[in-house]
Design an enzyme around this catalytic site. Structure first.
Site, PDB file in Angstrom:
ATOM      1  N   SER A 105       0.382   6.691   7.359  1.00 16.32           N
ATOM      2  CA  SER A 105       1.425   7.049   6.408  1.00 16.32           C
ATOM      3  C   SER A 105       2.721   7.389   7.132  1.00 16.32           C
ATOM      4  O   SER A 105       2.713   7.804   8.285  1.00 16.32           O
ATOM      5  CB  SER A 105       0.998   8.258   5.558  1.00 16.32           C
ATOM      6  OG  SER A 105      -0.112   7.956   4.760  1.00 16.32           O
TER       7      SER A 105
ATOM      8  N   VAL B 186      -0.878   7.475  -4.984  1.00 10.75           N
ATOM      9  CA  VAL B 186      -1.117   6.039  -4.915  1.00 10.75           C
ATOM     10  C   VAL B 186      -0.307   5.537  -3.729  1.00 10.75           C
ATOM     11  O   VAL B 186       0.875   5.878  -3.606  1.00 10.75           O
ATOM     12  CB  VAL B 186      -0.676   5.322  -6.201  1.00 10.75           C
ATOM     13  CG1 VAL B 186      -0.896   3.819  -6.077  1.00 10.75           C
ATOM     14  CG2 VAL B 186      -1.424   5.869  -7.402  1.00 10.75           C
ATOM     15  N   GLU B 187      -0.923   4.739  -2.855  1.00 15.63           N
ATOM     16  CA  GLU B 187      -0.210   4.346  -1.637  1.00 15.63           C
ATOM     17  C   GLU B 187      -0.442   2.876  -1.306  1.00 15.63           C
ATOM     18  O   GLU B 187      -1.503   2.315  -1.569  1.00 15.63           O
ATOM     19  CB  GLU B 187      -0.654   5.219  -0.461  1.00 15.63           C
ATOM     20  CG  GLU B 187       0.197   5.041   0.786  1.00 15.63           C
ATOM     21  CD  GLU B 187       0.171   6.237   1.721  1.00 15.63           C
ATOM     22  OE1 GLU B 187       0.848   6.197   2.752  1.00 15.63           O
ATOM     23  OE2 GLU B 187      -0.531   7.220   1.407  1.00 15.63           O
ATOM     24  N   ASP B 188       0.587   2.270  -0.738  1.00 16.22           N
ATOM     25  CA  ASP B 188       0.542   0.889  -0.267  1.00 16.22           C
ATOM     26  C   ASP B 188       0.447   0.921   1.251  1.00 16.22           C
ATOM     27  O   ASP B 188       1.456   0.922   1.954  1.00 16.22           O
ATOM     28  CB  ASP B 188       1.810   0.153  -0.725  1.00 16.22           C
ATOM     29  CG  ASP B 188       1.747  -1.341  -0.460  1.00 16.22           C
ATOM     30  OD1 ASP B 188       0.678  -1.823  -0.050  1.00 16.22           O
ATOM     31  OD2 ASP B 188       2.769  -2.021  -0.655  1.00 16.22           O
TER      32      ASP B 188
END
Length: 304
Positions: A46, A227-229
């Site tokens: 991240s 929510v993560e890409d």
């Protein structure tokens, strides 16, 4: 347009005007070789999220003006008590199905990988704690080149940073199943309640995995439903094409804090919200909000 932060195949990059026709990329990095053939893996790396990208939950005014690159969306709750810190965060959600987007720059690309990650954490949103963070969740995938859906199974994982992420031992999940995730400074736990479950209260999970940890070094000043890409394994810093997951609802959200006078429990009321925004994928990719008087965090996949 900002410098490209999205990279998957040469043909797609050329279509987006982000590469020359001579660009070549191998699909090999999208799959790990750890004994499970073609098992898809995301690299859980991240980047810090600036507080300036957050917006309050009281109004949707100004969403379109965010326009700040971010691979994270969801809700962030900050501890307002200098004498206590968050010790545990929990949520329940139904694992969405990963689909190919039908609109936007990444639409209808059957030869690339799409993915999304849904997780909760302590100090894992802004990454401001110098000693690390805790988080756990589920990744979903769609890769049209694999064909066999069994090769695209969701993955349940946890991480006590700076240690590497790990999968929950002896635990499997599938799209459409309901899971409850608990992240605390002494253990992380995930429970699988199976398909077609709308309420887990009073129900016995069909599968549980618990890992004991030592999270005493975590600051405990932030709690997030996210929510993560993420990037792919082998391609650090490059988010994959965000799957069309429809919507995800983090229900039963709670966070516990503790101090010398004992702990308290609350939900996400008063949290700030941000959305995934990746220019090369079309701009804003999610629409997140806190609802049910703080009892849920919902993120919809959007196309602008």
């Amino acid at each position: 347009m900002k410098s490209p932060t999205y990279l998957i195949t040469a043909s797609l990059l050329f279509t987006l005007g982000l590469a020359t026709p001579t660009t070549t990329l191998s699909k090999t990095p999208t799959r790990s070789n750890d004994g499970q053939q073609y098992q898809l893996r995301l690299l859980h790396t991240s980047t810090p999220s600036s507080p300036s990208s957050f917006r309050t939950t009281s109004s949707r005014i100004g969403i379109a003006s965010q326009q700040q690159e971010s691979t994270k969306g969801g809700a962030l709750l900050t501890s307002d008590d200098a004498t206590s810190s968050f010790k545990q965060i929990q949520t329940t959600f139904l694992i969405p199905q990963a689909k190919i987007p039908t609109r936007g720059p990444t639409a209808n690309q059957t030869t690339i990988l799409y993915a999304s990650s849904f997780h909760i954490g302590i100090d894992s949103f802004s990454l401001l704690c110098p000693s690390g963070f805790l988080r756990a969740g589920v990744d979903i995938f769609y890769d049209g080149t694999l064909g066999d859906p069994s090769l695209q199974k969701p993955q349940a994982w946890y991480q006590l940073y700076p240690s590497d992420p790990s999968v929950f031992p002896n635990f499997t999940v599938a799209e459409g199943e309901t899971v409850r995730v608990t992240v605390g400074n002494t253990e992380v736990k995930i429970e699988n309640f199976g398909l077609n479950v709308t309420c887990v209260n009073g129900k016995i999970p069909k599968q549980v995995s618990t890992v004991k940890i030592d999270g005493k070094g975590v600051c405990g000043k932030e709690a997030g439903w996210i929510v993560e890409d993420f990037p792919l394994a082998g391609l650090p810093g490059i988010p994959v094409a965000l799957a069309d997951f429809g919507s995800v609802r983090f229900g039963g959200v709670s966070v516990k804090s503790g101090g010398e006078e004992g702990g308290i429990e609350k939900n996400a009321e008063g949290a700030t919200v941000s959305d995934i925004w990746v220019e090369a994928q079309g701009g804003r990719l999610t629409s997140c909000e806190v609802g049910m008087e703080g009892g849920e965090v919902r993120c919809d996949r959007v196309f602008e």
